[in-house]
Scaffold this motif. Sequence first.
Motif, short mmCIF file in Angstrom:
data_model
loop_
_atom_site.label_atom_id
_atom_site.label_comp_id
_atom_site.label_asym_id
_atom_site.label_seq_id
_atom_site.Cartn_x
_atom_site.Cartn_y
_atom_site.Cartn_z
N ASN A 1 0.81 -1.11 -0.11
CA ASN A 1 -0.04 0.05 -0.09
C ASN A 1 0.96 1.38 0.04
O ASN A 1 0.30 2.41 -0.15
N GLY A 2 2.24 1.38 0.24
CA GLY A 2 3.23 2.44 0.14
C GLY A 2 2.96 3.13 1.52
O GLY A 2 4.23 3.56 1.84
N THR A 3 2.14 3.39 2.11
CA THR A 3 2.11 4.21 3.43
C THR A 3 1.46 3.62 4.51
O THR A 3 0.34 2.96 4.24
N TYR A 4 1.60 4.14 5.47
CA TYR A 4 0.64 3.78 6.87
C TYR A 4 -0.66 4.28 6.67
O TYR A 4 -1.51 3.32 6.91
N ALA A 5 -0.82 5.59 6.11
CA ALA A 5 -1.93 6.09 6.03
C ALA A 5 -3.12 5.17 4.97
O ALA A 5 -4.23 4.92 5.21
N ALA A 6 -2.34 4.67 3.89
CA ALA A 6 -3.03 4.03 2.90
C ALA A 6 -3.37 2.56 3.58
O ALA A 6 -4.77 2.16 3.33
N ALA A 7 -2.55 1.96 4.30
CA ALA A 7 -2.99 0.83 4.88
C ALA A 7 -3.92 0.86 5.72
O ALA A 7 -4.76 0.06 5.79
N LYS A 8 -3.96 1.87 6.56
CA LYS A 8 -4.90 2.16 7.53
C LYS A 8 -6.35 2.47 6.96
O LYS A 8 -7.32 1.97 7.33
N GLU A 9 -6.36 3.19 5.94
CA GLU A 9 -7.48 3.54 5.25
C GLU A 9 -8.26 2.05 4.61
O GLU A 9 -9.33 2.31 4.55
N LYS A 10 -7.46 1.25 4.42
CA LYS A 10 -8.02 -0.11 3.61
C LYS A 10 -8.25 -1.07 4.73
O LYS A 10 -8.78 -2.13 4.73
N GLY A 11 -8.23 -0.40 6.06
CA GLY A 11 -8.58 -1.59 7.23
C GLY A 11 -7.56 -2.50 7.41
O GLY A 11 -7.72 -3.59 8.12
#
Length: 84
Positions: A51-61
């Motif tokens: 996902n590239g970033t922690y924020a993107a991984a968090k957004e995807k649950g």
Amino acid sequence: MTFFTAGEPEVRAWTIVRGTKAPQAAGKIHSDIERGFIRAEIVSYDDLMTNGTYAAAKEKGLVRLEGKEYIMQDGDVTYFRFNV
């Protein structure tokens, strides 16, 4: 096995024995973190890289909260919540 902590200044790998629970893994960093352990925010290394970033991984649950009984997994990228 290895787990990671990551932040703005650095990414760090920590070596622990298989079967180590989250609070004891936190204690590898500092005894105060183990003593005041609340929860661990965890994402797998593979999910983070995909996902590239922690924020993107968090957004995807893909970032999950784990408690005191969580057994750390090889490649966990972890943010420990604690209060002392």
